[in-house]
Design an enzyme around this catalytic site. Structure first.
Site, PDB file in Angstrom:
ATOM      1  N   SER A  28       0.829  -1.196   0.000  1.00 16.06           N
ATOM      2  CA  SER A  28       0.000   0.000   0.000  1.00 16.06           C
ATOM      3  C   SER A  28       0.874   1.261   0.000  1.00 16.06           C
ATOM      4  CB  SER A  28      -0.952  -0.047   1.197  1.00 16.06           C
ATOM      5  OG  SER A  28      -1.991   0.889   1.075  1.00 16.06           O
TER       6      SER A  28
ATOM      7  N   GLU B 299      -9.835  -4.620  -5.798  1.00 17.43           N
ATOM      8  CA  GLU B 299      -9.460  -3.388  -5.095  1.00 17.43           C
ATOM      9  C   GLU B 299      -9.236  -2.243  -6.077  1.00 17.43           C
ATOM     10  OE1 GLU B 299      -5.526  -2.846  -3.508  1.00 17.43           O
ATOM     11  OE2 GLU B 299      -4.910  -4.815  -4.256  1.00 17.43           O
TER      12      GLU B 299
ATOM     13  N   HIS C 295      -7.587  -5.615  -0.971  1.00 16.58           N
ATOM     14  CA  HIS C 295      -6.353  -4.895  -0.691  1.00 16.58           C
ATOM     15  C   HIS C 295      -5.440  -5.673   0.262  1.00 16.58           C
ATOM     16  CE1 HIS C 295      -3.908  -1.307  -0.601  1.00 16.58           C
ATOM     17  NE2 HIS C 295      -4.033  -1.165   0.709  1.00 16.58           N
TER      18      HIS C 295
END
Length: 312
Positions: free
Chosen positions: A150, A244, A274
């Site tokens: 991320s 996602e 995610h």
């Protein structure tokens, strides 16, 4: 329907509505941190027998060694994600211990300072400090591989581009899990119009990132990663879930790297959300994806050199 599909559906019905109403003030951030930490501890706990300890006279972070890891001449630098705001090296122990086991390497998990107390570029500066220290520890940046998820993926790419701009030797390879590429979330918003992310909306995620980047120049090359300076970028594996919104970021980052001539593998896993690799108890597909990533990282390191002993 796979367990990944079930997990995404349940998340869409529970966590997404919750994340949309928790305020981004001090009590709300504390609550969000607790929710994320609890979910990771429940569905992706550390591997049994793993050891965790601080770096002596080193940067913010911790060493992670899975049971039986003995190699000392190479290491993984891991950069956690969660919007520059929510997570830590401790919350990611399940993921980092599995990276250590899968690669056979010690992992140094960078514990960078979090927003909103610490703004841009504090997190990026902490990651750079961790890399410079780790390069001195192992003696050769070519024996470091880099992984992140991320926002940690964004920080990992930023670090690599910094090194290339300075003419410094980059890490041997990168594995990026659901990396953030566009901090404006314009790509994510386009993706979300096609398919709703089960965890969080693009608008909400952008507000989270703004807690870190609010006072920064929006055109800073350390935020808006450019495709103009990626020549020499090391081999990279990019993984993302098909459900996602950051799948769009993964595709665009892979396109930028490939256009510059870099060796980049893109692994989009259908039906996943995610950073699904962090939830092996909930999503079995995450284990297989993480095995592929660990094999990729280990495969780009030279063979072990010198005597081996169990790392302390």
């Amino acid at each position: 329907m796979t367990r990944g599909d079930v997990a995404a559906t349940v998340t869409a019905l529970t966590l997404r509505p919750l994340t949309s109403v928790i305020p981004l003030n001090r009590p709300g951030i504390r609550l969000s941190r607790w929710i994320v930490a609890s979910a990771l501890a429940t569905f992706g706990p550390p591997m049994p027998g793993s050891r965790f300890g601080p770096a002596e006279s080193g940067p913010r972070g911790e060493w992670v060694l899975a049971r039986g890891v003995v190699r000392e001449d190479a290491a993984v630098l891991y950069v956690h994600g969660s919007g520059y705001v929510l997570c830590s090296a401790r919350t990611h122990r399940g993921l980092t211990s599995r990276v250590s086991a899968g690669t056979g390497l010690p992992v140094f998990a960078c514990d960078y300072r979090l927003a909103p107390r610490h703004r841009f570029p504090s997190a990026a500066d902490d990651v750079r400090a961790a890399y410079d220290w780790l390069a001195a520890e192992v003696g050769d940046p070519g024996r470091i591989v880099l992984a992140g998820d991320s926002a940690g993926g964004h920080l990992a790419v930023d670090l690599t581009l910094q090194l290339l701009r300075e003419g410094r030797k980059p890490p041997a390879a990168l594995a990026l899990f659901s990396p953030l590429f566009d901090p404006t979330f314009a790509l994510a918003a386009e993706q979300e119009r096609l398919r709703r992310d089960p965890l969080i909306s693009a608008a909400r995620a952008a507000r989270l990132i703004d807690l870190y980047a609010r006072d920064a120049d929006p055109h800073s090359p350390r935020l808006r990663l450019s495709g103009d300076d990626v020549t020499g970028f090391p081999p990279a594996l990019i993984q993302a879930g098909g459900r996602e919104m950051l799948a769009a970021d993964a595709v665009e980052l892979a396109r930028v790297l490939r256009r510059a001539g870099s060796d980049c593998e893109l692994d989009l896993v259908p039906g996943q959300m995610h950073v699904f690799q962090a939830l092996p108890r909930l999503i079995p597909e995450g284990r297989a994806a993480l095995e592929r990533a660990c094999g990729f990282l280990a495969g780009h390191l030279p063979a072990a050199s010198g005597p081996l002993r169990e790392a302390s």
